[in-house]
Design an enzyme around this catalytic site. Structure first.
Site, PDB file in Angstrom:
ATOM      1  N   ALA A  15       0.837  -1.196   0.000  1.00 38.10           N
ATOM      2  CA  ALA A  15       0.000   0.000   0.000  1.00 38.10           C
ATOM      3  C   ALA A  15       0.872   1.246   0.000  1.00 38.10           C
ATOM      4  CB  ALA A  15      -0.912  -0.006   1.225  1.00 38.10           C
ATOM      5  N   CYS A  16       0.274   2.362  -0.361  1.00 39.49           N
ATOM      6  CA  CYS A  16       0.961   3.656  -0.362  1.00 39.49           C
ATOM      7  C   CYS A  16       1.604   3.891   0.997  1.00 39.49           C
ATOM      8  CB  CYS A  16      -0.056   4.758  -0.656  1.00 39.49           C
ATOM      9  SG  CYS A  16       0.633   6.410  -0.651  1.00 39.49           S
ATOM     10  N   PRO A  17       2.841   4.313   1.042  1.00 34.23           N
ATOM     11  CA  PRO A  17       3.699   4.829  -0.024  1.00 34.23           C
ATOM     12  C   PRO A  17       4.701   3.803  -0.551  1.00 34.23           C
ATOM     13  CG  PRO A  17       4.675   5.424   2.065  1.00 34.23           C
ATOM     14  CD  PRO A  17       3.416   4.621   2.369  1.00 34.23           C
ATOM     15  N   ASP A  42      -2.297  -2.010  -5.571  1.00 37.86           N
ATOM     16  CA  ASP A  42      -2.897  -0.843  -4.930  1.00 37.86           C
ATOM     17  C   ASP A  42      -3.507   0.056  -6.010  1.00 37.86           C
ATOM     18  OD1 ASP A  42      -3.555   1.417  -3.465  1.00 37.86           O
ATOM     19  OD2 ASP A  42      -1.502   1.905  -2.899  1.00 37.86           O
ATOM     20  N   ARG A 152      -3.291   8.878   3.228  1.00 38.96           N
ATOM     21  CA  ARG A 152      -2.958   7.878   4.242  1.00 38.96           C
ATOM     22  C   ARG A 152      -1.649   8.207   4.957  1.00 38.96           C
ATOM     23  NH1 ARG A 152      -1.029   2.836   5.713  1.00 38.96           N
ATOM     24  NH2 ARG A 152       0.501   2.548   4.079  1.00 38.96           N
TER      25      ARG A 152
END
Length: 190
Positions: A15-17, A42, A152
């Site tokens: 997931a980000c980042p 993602d 996020r």
């Protein structure tokens, strides 16, 4: 479509980042003009990688969907094309944001996460425009005077803050670190 790639990066399940973090690291090993394929799951990675490439001078070539996997293609910039990665200078931390919200200051909170992330918990009253849709939806923010942008982790919101500032928006603040560390009120209605 056949794309010749020099490096394949597996960022599936991250997931980000993290897709960007891994891409930055691997991009240094490529020669200018070479192409990297980043495989990710993602959904936000398309907008993230496009924005990162734009901010560094690397070329975002496109994305191909194969089932649940997004295959992103980036071309490494030459020394002349490359630019140092910039950060939005006006940053607010989560405590400052919470204090402004509790103080009933007239601010607009823009959440640039994907709709599914937003649905599972967001700041009450925030507006959701995913980073990938921001270019087409600027007009929805014309009345916003004091924009606080959140995602996020602070990465997508940084890109969004830069884009909005380039479009002439003033009083744009990036909120760091982001919703993953938010301990204020949460709204889970869509």
């Amino acid at each position: 479509m056949q794309v010749t790639v020099n490096k394949i990066l597996d960022a599936k399940g991250l997931a980000c980042p993290m897709p960007i973090v891994k891409t930055k690291k691997e991009m240094t090993a490529l020669d200018p003009g070479q192409v990297m394929e980043i495989q990710a799951t993602d959904k936000g990675s398309t907008a993230d990688l496009r924005a990162w490439a734009d901010s560094t001078g690397h070329q975002y070539l496109g994305t191909v969907e194969e089932g649940d996997v997004l295959k992103h293609y980036l071309r490494k910039a030459s020394a002349e094309e490359e630019k140092s990665e910039s950060k939005h200078p006006d940053v607010v931390n989560l405590e400052e944001l919470l204090n402004r919200l509790n103080g009933n200051e007239k601010i607009t909170v823009l959440d640039v996460r994907e709709p599914a992330e937003y649905a599972f918990g967001h700041i009450p009253g925030s507006i959701n425009i995913p980073l990938g849709e921001l270019e087409e939806r600027f007009e929805e923010l014309n009345d916003a005077e004091d924009l606080h942008i959140i995602c996020r982790t602070g990465s997508r919101s940084d890109f969004a803050a830069q884009k909005l500032t380039e479009k002439g928006f003033e009083n744009v603040k990036n909120v760091e670190p982001g919703m993953k560390d938010w301990h204020g009120p949460i709204d889970k209605t869509h």
